[in-house]
Write a protein that holds these residues in place. Structure first.
Motif, PDB file in Angstrom:
ATOM      1  N   ALA A 117       0.835  -1.209   0.000  1.00  0.00           N
ATOM      2  CA  ALA A 117       0.000   0.000   0.000  1.00  0.00           C
ATOM      3  C   ALA A 117       0.864   1.251   0.000  1.00  0.00           C
ATOM      4  O   ALA A 117       1.863   1.332   0.725  1.00  0.00           O
TER       5      ALA A 117
ATOM      6  N   ILE B  80     -14.625  -7.323   7.804  1.00  0.00           N
ATOM      7  CA  ILE B  80     -13.388  -6.621   7.413  1.00  0.00           C
ATOM      8  C   ILE B  80     -13.728  -5.420   6.520  1.00  0.00           C
ATOM      9  O   ILE B  80     -13.472  -5.403   5.311  1.00  0.00           O
TER      10      ILE B  80
ATOM     11  N   SER C 269      -0.591 -12.643   3.662  1.00  0.00           N
ATOM     12  CA  SER C 269      -2.030 -12.877   3.768  1.00  0.00           C
ATOM     13  C   SER C 269      -2.746 -12.259   2.571  1.00  0.00           C
ATOM     14  O   SER C 269      -3.764 -12.783   2.115  1.00  0.00           O
TER      15      SER C 269
ATOM     16  N   GLY D 132     -11.069 -12.490   3.916  1.00  0.00           N
ATOM     17  CA  GLY D 132      -9.950 -13.316   4.397  1.00  0.00           C
ATOM     18  C   GLY D 132      -8.908 -12.428   5.059  1.00  0.00           C
ATOM     19  O   GLY D 132      -8.405 -12.711   6.142  1.00  0.00           O
ATOM     20  N   SER D 133      -8.572 -11.339   4.384  1.00  0.00           N
ATOM     21  CA  SER D 133      -7.631 -10.354   4.911  1.00  0.00           C
ATOM     22  C   SER D 133      -7.884  -9.089   4.106  1.00  0.00           C
ATOM     23  O   SER D 133      -7.956  -9.158   2.873  1.00  0.00           O
TER      24      SER D 133
ATOM     25  N   SER E  65      -6.237  -6.454   3.076  1.00  0.00           N
ATOM     26  CA  SER E  65      -5.358  -6.072   1.976  1.00  0.00           C
ATOM     27  C   SER E  65      -5.422  -7.059   0.802  1.00  0.00           C
ATOM     28  O   SER E  65      -4.965  -6.742  -0.299  1.00  0.00           O
TER      29      SER E  65
ATOM     30  N   ARG F  46      -6.931  -6.114  -2.703  1.00  0.00           N
ATOM     31  CA  ARG F  46      -6.176  -5.344  -3.699  1.00  0.00           C
ATOM     32  C   ARG F  46      -5.290  -6.228  -4.561  1.00  0.00           C
ATOM     33  O   ARG F  46      -4.735  -5.767  -5.555  1.00  0.00           O
TER      34      ARG F  46
ATOM     35  N   PHE G 292       1.108   6.336   9.155  1.00  0.00           N
ATOM     36  CA  PHE G 292       0.650   5.031   9.646  1.00  0.00           C
ATOM     37  C   PHE G 292       1.473   4.602  10.873  1.00  0.00           C
ATOM     38  O   PHE G 292       0.929   4.160  11.891  1.00  0.00           O
TER      39      PHE G 292
HETATM   40  C1  LIG Z   1       0.002  -2.257   7.192  1.00  0.00           C
HETATM   41  C2  LIG Z   1      -0.923  -2.883   6.156  1.00  0.00           C
HETATM   42  O1  LIG Z   1      -0.185  -3.813   5.421  1.00  0.00           O
HETATM   43  C3  LIG Z   1      -2.073  -3.519   6.881  1.00  0.00           C
HETATM   44  C4  LIG Z   1      -2.592  -4.762   6.249  1.00  0.00           C
HETATM   45  O2  LIG Z   1      -3.425  -5.411   7.116  1.00  0.00           O
HETATM   46  P1  LIG Z   1      -4.027  -6.861   6.818  1.00  0.00           P
HETATM   47  O3  LIG Z   1      -4.760  -6.831   5.525  1.00  0.00           O
HETATM   48  O4  LIG Z   1      -2.966  -7.886   6.950  1.00  0.00           O
HETATM   49  O5  LIG Z   1      -5.056  -6.964   8.029  1.00  0.00           O
HETATM   50  P2  LIG Z   1      -6.366  -7.832   8.189  1.00  0.00           P
HETATM   51  O6  LIG Z   1      -7.442  -7.193   7.346  1.00  0.00           O
HETATM   52  O7  LIG Z   1      -6.711  -7.801   9.650  1.00  0.00           O
HETATM   53  O8  LIG Z   1      -6.032  -9.225   7.703  1.00  0.00           O
HETATM   54  C5  LIG Z   1      -1.395  -1.733   5.271  1.00  0.00           C
HETATM   55  C6  LIG Z   1      -2.043  -2.101   3.961  1.00  0.00           C
HETATM   56  O9  LIG Z   1      -1.751  -3.149   3.377  1.00  0.00           O
HETATM   57  O10 LIG Z   1      -2.851  -1.269   3.472  1.00  0.00           O
END
Ligand SMILES: C[C@@](O)(CCOP(=O)(O)OP(=O)(O)O)CC(=O)O
Ligand SMILES: Nc1ncnc2c1ncn2[C@@H]1O[C@H](COP(=O)(O)OP(=O)(O)OP(=O)(O)O)[C@@H](O)[C@H]1O
Length: 422
Positions: free
Chosen positions: A21, A34, A131, A162-163, A165, A168, A270
């Motif tokens: 990101a 989520i 993930s 699932g997660s 991020s 994307r 962040f």
């Molecule tokens: C800092 C990050 O990478 C956070 C990613 O969080 P995740 O997607 O791993 O979290 P969950 O939704 O709880 O599975 C920022 C981003 O990828 O946007």
């Protein structure tokens, strides 16, 4: 279900990229579905260097759903796996393979069991978004196996469960996750802003600072942030909406100065939000901070940004250079400050799409690293201190494409006869 007595196995293998990101997702408004507190934007990384490969199989002979991750059986009982499986099963279509005598009606998906094997070609749960690639690949491959007739954005809304991020990773290039408004999350999905060819000058260098599993998972970390950080509320309401518009503009116009400024500022905010959490969360370490200083100093000395940096929930640095020449100059600087231990070999210290970049940087062997002069912008600070061994290795890569099916059976992770890992 024709062909039941024949104990056939039907399978599909897919490969899905990971993403990083540049405007971060951090904080959920709904933990189960989520749903995020703000939009986010990412770049998809070339799957040649960082990707997940997943094989999914179905057979009347399977007696339960099973999954193997990186060769080890894992439980599928967690809510996130269950939600994805439930969503995708309910959308399964009819499947027929006359040659093999297989006929699956859409209702059959509720009773048939699945075997899933997945492999990440990079460290899992180390802040390199395993993930993201993992859940995107799971949903994409199951959608193909089950003949799910939904567009990629709809699949992204399933992968999101699932997660976050992961949604994307259903597209290549530049991707936006629209947070959506619907309480059920139907409009919280990913869209592609531009494909990977739109801005193909960009080169990505990742410094893997630590491939250890991290202490605070993104899920737990962002839950604590939502509960305790006032800064997050300001970020989500006031800062991110403006940055999203500016970032979309920067991407559309290939405006590197603006892209880099926004990327660095958003990564730093962040991590500031993590520090504003109670108890505070520290994802970056001293090496991460040194990398930020190195890039900031260089960018300032050039008068315009050469490189953007961004850090997820871990100490690894992802740096985006404006072009190949800058990537070579970046690598010279990184190798000067973070040379490998004496027993290392260059081939495993710099991996990925490296040969041209190393050549541009004038580095053919370890002795060339030792001979690197200190960066010009550091001339006031001689002798420069070196941090040998503090970076485990570097990955050179670029923007990449979205998920693809792998049709070559030798790439499958499950055995076509038994449905078990090869
Ligand atoms: C800092 C990050 O990478 C956070 C990613 O969080 P995740 O997607 O791993 O979290 P969950 O939704 O709880 O599975 C920022 C981003 O990828 O946007
Ligand atoms: N290939 C995969 N297929 C399915 N699930 C996976 C896969 N790889 C990882 N996962 C899931 O993701 C979890 C790791 O997610 P976690 O968010 O902790 O780390 P990460 O994604 O590597 O880092 P981050 O998201 O913070 O950048 C694993 O424990 C597993 O449940």
């Amino acid at each position: 279900m024709a062909g039941e007595s024949e104990k056939w196995v039907l399978m599909v293998t897919a490969q899905t990229p990971t993403n990083i990101a540049v405007i971060k997702y951090w904080g959920k408004r709904d933990e189960t579905l989520i749903l995020p507190v703000n939009d986010s934007i990412s770049v998809t990384l070339d799957p040649e260097h960082l990707c997940t490969t997943t094989t999914v199989a179905v057979s009347p002979s399977f007696d339960r759903d099973r999954m193997w991750l990186n060769g080890k059986e894992i439980s599928l009982s967690g809510g996130r796996y269950q939600n994805c499986l439930k969503e995708i099963r309910s959308r399964g279509g009819n499947v027929e393979d006359e040659k093999k005598g297989i006929k699956i009606a859409k209702e059959d998906w509720q009773k048939l069991h699945l075997h899933i094997a997945s492999y990440n070609n990079f460290p899992t749960a180390a802040g390199l978004a395993s993930s993201a690639a993992g859940f995107a690949c799971l949903v994409f491959s199951l959608a193909k196996l089950m003949n799910v007739n939904e567009d990629q954005s709809k699949l992204s809304a399933i992968a999101r469960q699932g997660s976050g991020s992961a949604c994307r990773s259903l597209y290549g290039g530049f991707v936006k996750w629209i947070m959506g408004k619907d309480e059920k999350g139907s409009d919280s999905l990913a869209v592609q802003l531009a494909d990977e060819k739109h801005w193909d000058d960009l080169v990505i260098v990742i410094a893997v600072v630590s491939s250890q599993q991290k202490e605070t998972s993104s899920t737990t970390g962002m839950r604590d942030t939502v509960e305790t950080s006032l800064l997050l509320q300001h970020r989500a309401k006031e800062v991110v909406p403006k940055r999203i518009l500016q970032m979309e503009e920067a991407i559309k116009n290939r405006d590197f100065a603006s892209f880099a400024q926004l990327t660095c500022a958003d990564s730093n905010q962040f991590h500031a939000v993590c520090l504003d959490t109670s108890p505070p969360i520290f994802y970056m370490n001293a090496t991460s901070h040194r990398i930020i200083s190195l890039v900031e100093k260089w960018n300032r000395s050039e008068g315009t940004p050469q490189v953007a940096y961004t850090f997820d929930a871990g100490p690894n640095a992802v740096m985006i250079a404006r072009n190949r020449k800058t990537a070579g100059l970046l690598l010279q600087r990184l190798l000067f400050y973070f040379p490998p231990n004496s027993d290392a070999d260059l081939n495993s210290f710099v991996v990925g799409d490296k040969s041209i970049i190393l050549q541009d940087a004038g580095i053919e062997g370890l002795k060339d690293i030792e001979a690197l002069p200190p960066p010009a912008e550091n001339k006031d600070n001689i002798p420069s201190q070196k941090y040998r061994g503090d970076v485990s290795y570097f990955i050179c890569t670029r923007l990449g494409r979205g998920p693809v099916l792998l049709l070559d059976e030798s790439k499958a992770l499950l055995n076509l006869e038994t449905g078990l890992p090869k």
